[in-house]
Design an enzyme around this catalytic site. Structure first.
Site, PDB file in Angstrom:
ATOM      1  N   TYR A 177      46.343  39.330  41.233  1.00  0.00           N
ATOM      2  CA  TYR A 177      45.652  38.922  42.448  1.00  0.00           C
ATOM      3  C   TYR A 177      44.314  39.641  42.495  1.00  0.00           C
ATOM      4  O   TYR A 177      44.265  40.876  42.416  1.00  0.00           O
ATOM      5  CB  TYR A 177      46.482  39.258  43.688  1.00  0.00           C
ATOM      6  CG  TYR A 177      45.904  38.671  44.961  1.00  0.00           C
ATOM      7  CD1 TYR A 177      46.335  37.433  45.422  1.00  0.00           C
ATOM      8  CD2 TYR A 177      44.912  39.331  45.678  1.00  0.00           C
ATOM      9  CE1 TYR A 177      45.799  36.874  46.579  1.00  0.00           C
ATOM     10  CE2 TYR A 177      44.365  38.775  46.818  1.00  0.00           C
ATOM     11  CZ  TYR A 177      44.807  37.548  47.264  1.00  0.00           C
ATOM     12  OH  TYR A 177      44.255  36.991  48.396  1.00  0.00           O
ATOM     13  N   GLN A 180      50.340  33.216  50.741  1.00  0.00           N
ATOM     14  CA  GLN A 180      50.775  32.005  50.055  1.00  0.00           C
ATOM     15  C   GLN A 180      50.604  32.120  48.542  1.00  0.00           C
ATOM     16  O   GLN A 180      51.415  31.568  47.773  1.00  0.00           O
ATOM     17  CB  GLN A 180      50.048  30.780  50.600  1.00  0.00           C
ATOM     18  CG  GLN A 180      48.531  30.794  50.481  1.00  0.00           C
ATOM     19  CD  GLN A 180      47.848  31.453  51.683  1.00  0.00           C
ATOM     20  OE1 GLN A 180      48.466  32.238  52.403  1.00  0.00           O
ATOM     21  NE2 GLN A 180      46.590  31.130  51.893  1.00  0.00           N
ATOM     22  N   ASN A 214      44.508  41.973  51.098  1.00  0.00           N
ATOM     23  CA  ASN A 214      44.501  42.386  52.500  1.00  0.00           C
ATOM     24  C   ASN A 214      45.920  42.701  52.972  1.00  0.00           C
ATOM     25  O   ASN A 214      46.873  42.711  52.188  1.00  0.00           O
ATOM     26  CB  ASN A 214      43.838  41.316  53.366  1.00  0.00           C
ATOM     27  CG  ASN A 214      44.593  39.984  53.360  1.00  0.00           C
ATOM     28  OD1 ASN A 214      45.767  39.916  53.014  1.00  0.00           O
ATOM     29  ND2 ASN A 214      43.898  38.930  53.752  1.00  0.00           N
ATOM     30  N   GLN A 257      32.648  53.876  49.536  1.00  0.00           N
ATOM     31  CA  GLN A 257      34.019  53.573  49.917  1.00  0.00           C
ATOM     32  C   GLN A 257      34.053  52.771  51.203  1.00  0.00           C
ATOM     33  O   GLN A 257      34.808  51.801  51.339  1.00  0.00           O
ATOM     34  CB  GLN A 257      34.823  54.863  50.090  1.00  0.00           C
ATOM     35  CG  GLN A 257      36.310  54.673  49.939  1.00  0.00           C
ATOM     36  CD  GLN A 257      36.670  54.190  48.556  1.00  0.00           C
ATOM     37  OE1 GLN A 257      36.191  54.704  47.552  1.00  0.00           O
ATOM     38  NE2 GLN A 257      37.498  53.181  48.477  1.00  0.00           N
ATOM     39  N   HIS A 275      33.729  48.757  51.524  1.00  0.00           N
ATOM     40  CA  HIS A 275      34.808  47.826  51.191  1.00  0.00           C
ATOM     41  C   HIS A 275      35.279  47.067  52.429  1.00  0.00           C
ATOM     42  O   HIS A 275      35.658  45.898  52.344  1.00  0.00           O
ATOM     43  CB  HIS A 275      35.996  48.577  50.586  1.00  0.00           C
ATOM     44  CG  HIS A 275      35.826  48.890  49.134  1.00  0.00           C
ATOM     45  ND1 HIS A 275      35.737  47.913  48.170  1.00  0.00           N
ATOM     46  CD2 HIS A 275      35.758  50.072  48.469  1.00  0.00           C
ATOM     47  CE1 HIS A 275      35.603  48.469  46.979  1.00  0.00           C
ATOM     48  NE2 HIS A 275      35.608  49.773  47.139  1.00  0.00           N
ATOM     49  N   GLU A 308      43.682  58.074  47.594  1.00  0.00           N
ATOM     50  CA  GLU A 308      43.529  57.133  46.484  1.00  0.00           C
ATOM     51  C   GLU A 308      42.495  57.667  45.487  1.00  0.00           C
ATOM     52  O   GLU A 308      42.743  57.740  44.286  1.00  0.00           O
ATOM     53  CB  GLU A 308      43.093  55.771  47.033  1.00  0.00           C
ATOM     54  CG  GLU A 308      42.847  54.726  45.963  1.00  0.00           C
ATOM     55  CD  GLU A 308      42.215  53.465  46.522  1.00  0.00           C
ATOM     56  OE1 GLU A 308      42.216  52.452  45.804  1.00  0.00           O
ATOM     57  OE2 GLU A 308      41.713  53.484  47.677  1.00  0.00           O
ATOM     58  N   HIS A 309      41.323  58.007  45.989  1.00  0.00           N
ATOM     59  CA  HIS A 309      40.247  58.567  45.168  1.00  0.00           C
ATOM     60  C   HIS A 309      39.928  59.974  45.678  1.00  0.00           C
ATOM     61  O   HIS A 309      39.727  60.162  46.873  1.00  0.00           O
ATOM     62  CB  HIS A 309      38.964  57.733  45.275  1.00  0.00           C
ATOM     63  CG  HIS A 309      39.144  56.281  44.970  1.00  0.00           C
ATOM     64  ND1 HIS A 309      39.210  55.322  45.970  1.00  0.00           N
ATOM     65  CD2 HIS A 309      39.278  55.630  43.801  1.00  0.00           C
ATOM     66  CE1 HIS A 309      39.359  54.132  45.411  1.00  0.00           C
ATOM     67  NE2 HIS A 309      39.410  54.285  44.097  1.00  0.00           N
ATOM     68  N   ASP A 342      35.564  52.770  39.529  1.00  0.00           N
ATOM     69  CA  ASP A 342      35.704  51.395  39.994  1.00  0.00           C
ATOM     70  C   ASP A 342      35.344  50.378  38.923  1.00  0.00           C
ATOM     71  O   ASP A 342      35.896  49.271  38.904  1.00  0.00           O
ATOM     72  CB  ASP A 342      34.799  51.157  41.211  1.00  0.00           C
ATOM     73  CG  ASP A 342      35.475  51.530  42.517  1.00  0.00           C
ATOM     74  OD1 ASP A 342      36.684  51.796  42.520  1.00  0.00           O
ATOM     75  OD2 ASP A 342      34.767  51.563  43.546  1.00  0.00           O
ATOM     76  N   GLU A 348      86.543  57.436  38.136  1.00  0.00           N
ATOM     77  CA  GLU A 348      85.955  56.422  39.023  1.00  0.00           C
ATOM     78  C   GLU A 348      86.936  55.296  39.331  1.00  0.00           C
ATOM     79  O   GLU A 348      86.584  54.345  40.041  1.00  0.00           O
ATOM     80  CB  GLU A 348      84.680  55.858  38.391  1.00  0.00           C
ATOM     81  CG  GLU A 348      83.573  56.898  38.277  1.00  0.00           C
ATOM     82  CD  GLU A 348      82.265  56.312  37.741  1.00  0.00           C
ATOM     83  OE1 GLU A 348      82.266  55.152  37.289  1.00  0.00           O
ATOM     84  OE2 GLU A 348      81.245  57.023  37.801  1.00  0.00           O
ATOM     85  N   HIS A 373      87.268  50.183  31.825  1.00  0.00           N
ATOM     86  CA  HIS A 373      86.225  50.948  31.145  1.00  0.00           C
ATOM     87  C   HIS A 373      86.854  51.989  30.217  1.00  0.00           C
ATOM     88  O   HIS A 373      86.444  52.160  29.060  1.00  0.00           O
ATOM     89  CB  HIS A 373      85.334  51.672  32.164  1.00  0.00           C
ATOM     90  CG  HIS A 373      84.306  50.812  32.818  1.00  0.00           C
ATOM     91  ND1 HIS A 373      84.619  49.798  33.690  1.00  0.00           N
ATOM     92  CD2 HIS A 373      82.944  50.833  32.735  1.00  0.00           C
ATOM     93  CE1 HIS A 373      83.509  49.230  34.119  1.00  0.00           C
ATOM     94  NE2 HIS A 373      82.476  49.844  33.555  1.00  0.00           N
TER      95      HIS A 373
END
Length: 435
Positions: A130, A191, A214, A259, A262, A327-328, A361, A415, A420
Site C-alpha cells: 500500500y 477497501q 491513514n 516530519q 506529512h 519512529e525516527h 526516508d 499433557e 502422541h
C-alpha cells in the site's frame, strides 16, 4: 511550539498527553472499517468501484479503469527527465543492496545423536503493498515496500494506491516500474486492504500486506490480520531529536518541519538540556516556517503535537526518548556513539549532525517503513525478512529417534495426549527395517 521542562510540577501529565497515541474517534473508525470490509467481501469489484468513486472522486465505472497497465508504468519511467530518474534509480539500488544484506539464510547442524536440525527459507508467494496518496504522493514508499519483496523472491507484487480525482502521480508510476510491481490498482483506504485480504473478481488474494496509510488503512490492516500477514499497524509519523546544543538550530528546525509536513497529526519533538539551544530552535522555527510551501500543515502539526522539552541532562533526555520509543530518532550531538548504547527503543536512529531523517526516508538504504505510536518497543523496520518464511527441518537418525522418543512420550503423557506418546515410542522401539 509548546515548551516543557522536566522539573515543572505537571510535567508527567503533560508528557503523557504528548505521547498518547490513542485516537479519540477510534470506535467510529473501527465500525466504519468493519462495514467496508464486509461489503467488499460480499460485493467484490462492484463495492471497490463504488467506494473509489465516492471517497476518491474517481471517474471509474469498472475495475478495468482502476488497474494500470504495466506499459503505462514503463512509459512514465521512460518519460522522466534524467535527474529525477537517476535519483529514483540510485535510491532503488541502495534500498535493494541493503535489503539483500539482511537476507535470512538456511542453516542446519547435527546433534550428538546424528539428528539433523535446522531451517530452510522460502519467500511468500504474493505480497500486497500500500502506497499512500492524498496530501502528498510517495514514490519512496513504493520503493521501500516493493524492493525488499522483490529481493526476497516474492513471485507477485500487487500494489494499491489511491488516485484522487483519477489522477496518478508520474513519480509513483515510475517508481512502480523500477520496483517491479506486477499489478497496480488505483484503490485506496480500507477497501484496498479488504481487497488484498479477501480478493475480488479482479484483485488476487495476497499473503501479506505492508505499507503505511491513514487511520482507516491502519485499522483495516488490524482487522484482516490473521487472514493475511501484516508488518505493522502504522500511525502518524514521528521524529524525536535529542540535541546537546552543539548543532545548528536552523537544521533542527528544518528537521522538525520535515516530519510535521506529512500531516496535521504528525509528531515532531526536540529534547535538550541546553535552554539556549531550545530558544534558538524556537526562534529558527518562527523565522523559517514562512518559506515552507506546506507551512499551514506544519503549523498545525507543531501546534497540536510538537514540543520543545528541556531536561536536567543528557541522561534524562535518553530516558525520555526510551519512553517515547519514536519512529525516527535523531541524535543531534557531537558524539552520537556515546549515546547509542543507551537507546533501547526507536524505529531508526540517525547519528550526528549530518544525518537528517530525510536521508532515511529516501536513499540511505535501511527501510523507512517503521514502527510508530511507541510500537518500536516491540517492532522493527520493514525488511527482506518480512517477505521470507523460516521452515523448520527435523531429520531424526535411528539413534536420535531412540534418544528422543522417551522424552517426547513422557511429556505427551503429562499433557494427556497418549497418541502422541505412542507415535513417539514407536520410533524409539523399532529400527527403520522394522517399520
Amino acid at each position: 511550539m509548546r515548551r516543557l521542562h522536566s522539573d515543572q510540577a505537571d510535567f508527567e501529565a503533560a508528557f503523557a498527553t504528548l505521547i498518547d497515541s490513542d485516537t479519540p474517534a477510534q470506535a467510529e473508525i473501527d465500525s466504519r472499517v468493519s462495514a467496508i470490509i464486509a461489503d467488499v467481501r460480499e460485493r467484490g469489484d462492484a463495492a471497490l468501484v463504488e467506494y473509489t468513486r465516492d471517497l476518491d472522486n474517481h471517474p471509474a465505472t469498472d475495475m478495468a479503469a482502476l488497474e494500470i497497465d504495466p506499459a503505462r508504468l514503463q512509459a512514465a519511467l521512460d518519460a522522466m527527465p534524467a535527474e529525477p530518474r537517476a535519483a529514483l534509480e540510485t535510491a532503488a539500488a541502495r534500498i535493494t543492496r541493503y535489503a539483500e544484506s539482511q537476507k535470512i539464510e538456511a542453516h542446519s547442524f547435527e546433534d550428538e545423536y546424528g539428528n539433523r536440525l535446522g531451517q530452510v527459507v522460502r519467500p511468500i508467494e504474493r505480497a500486497g503493498i500500500y502506497a499512500p496518496g492524498g496530501k502528498a504522493a510517495y514514490p519512496s514508499s513504493v520503493l521501500m515496500n516493493a524492493l525488499p519483496a522483490r529481493a526476497a523472491g516474492v513471485k507477485e507484487i500487487v500494489m494499491m494506491s489511491p488516485a484522487p480525482n483519477g489522477e496518478v502521480n508520474d513519480w509513483v508510476l515510475a517508481a512502480a516500474a523500477i520496483a517491479g510491481v506486477h499489478r497496480f490498482f488505483t484503490i485506496g483506504g480500507a477497501q484496498a486492504v479488504a481487497a488484498l485480504a479477501y480478493g475480488s473478481e479482479t484483485v488476487p488474494v495476497v499473503d501479506k500486506i505492508v505499507g503505511p496509510g491513514n487511520a482507516y488503512v491502519a485499522e483495516a490492516k488490524r482487522q484482516v490480520f490473521g487472514r493475511v500477514g501484516i508488518e505493522s499497524v502504522a500511525g502518524p509519523s514521528e521524529v524525536l531529536i535529542i540535541a546537546d546544543g552543539s548543532g545548528n538550530p536552523g537544521w533542527a528546525a528544518l528537521d522538525l518541519f520535515a516530519q510535521a509536513e506529512h500531516g496535521e497529526d504528525s509528531r515532531a519533538l526536540l529534547i535538550s538540556p541546553d535552554a539556549d539551544f531550545i530558544d534558538a530552535v524556537d526562534a529558527a522555527v518562527e523565522r523559517l516556517i514562512a518559506d515552507q510551501p506546506r507551512r499551514d500543515i506544519i503549523r498545525a502539526s507543531l501546534a497540536n503535537h510538537g514540543a520543545l522539552i528541556q531536561t536536567a541532562d543528557m541522561a534524562e533526555a535518553v530516558a525520555l526518548s526510551n519512553r517515547i520509543a519514536p519512529e525516527h530518532l535523531e541524535l543531534a550531538v557531537d558524539d552520537p556513539d556515546a549515546l547509542l548504547d543507551g537507546i533501547e527503543h526507536a524505529g531508526a536512529i540517525f547519528m550526528g549532525h549530518r544525518t537528517p531523517e530525510a536521508f532515511g526516508d529516501y536513499c540511505a538504504g535501511p527501510n523507512h517503513v517503521l514502527p510508530t505510536g511507541r510500537t518500536a518497543r516491540f517492532s522493527s523496520a520493514l525488511g527482506i525478512y518480512d517477505f521470507q518464511k523460516r521452515l523448520s527441518v527435523i531429520h531424526a537418525s535411528e539413534r536420535g529417534a531412540a534418544a528422543l522418543s522417551p522424552v517426547a512420550a513422557e511429556l505427551a503423557r503429562g499433557e494427556g495426549l497418549h497418541a502422541h506418546a505412542a507415535s513417539a515410542m514407536a520410533r524409539g522401539l523399532q529400527t527403520d527395517s522394522d517399520a
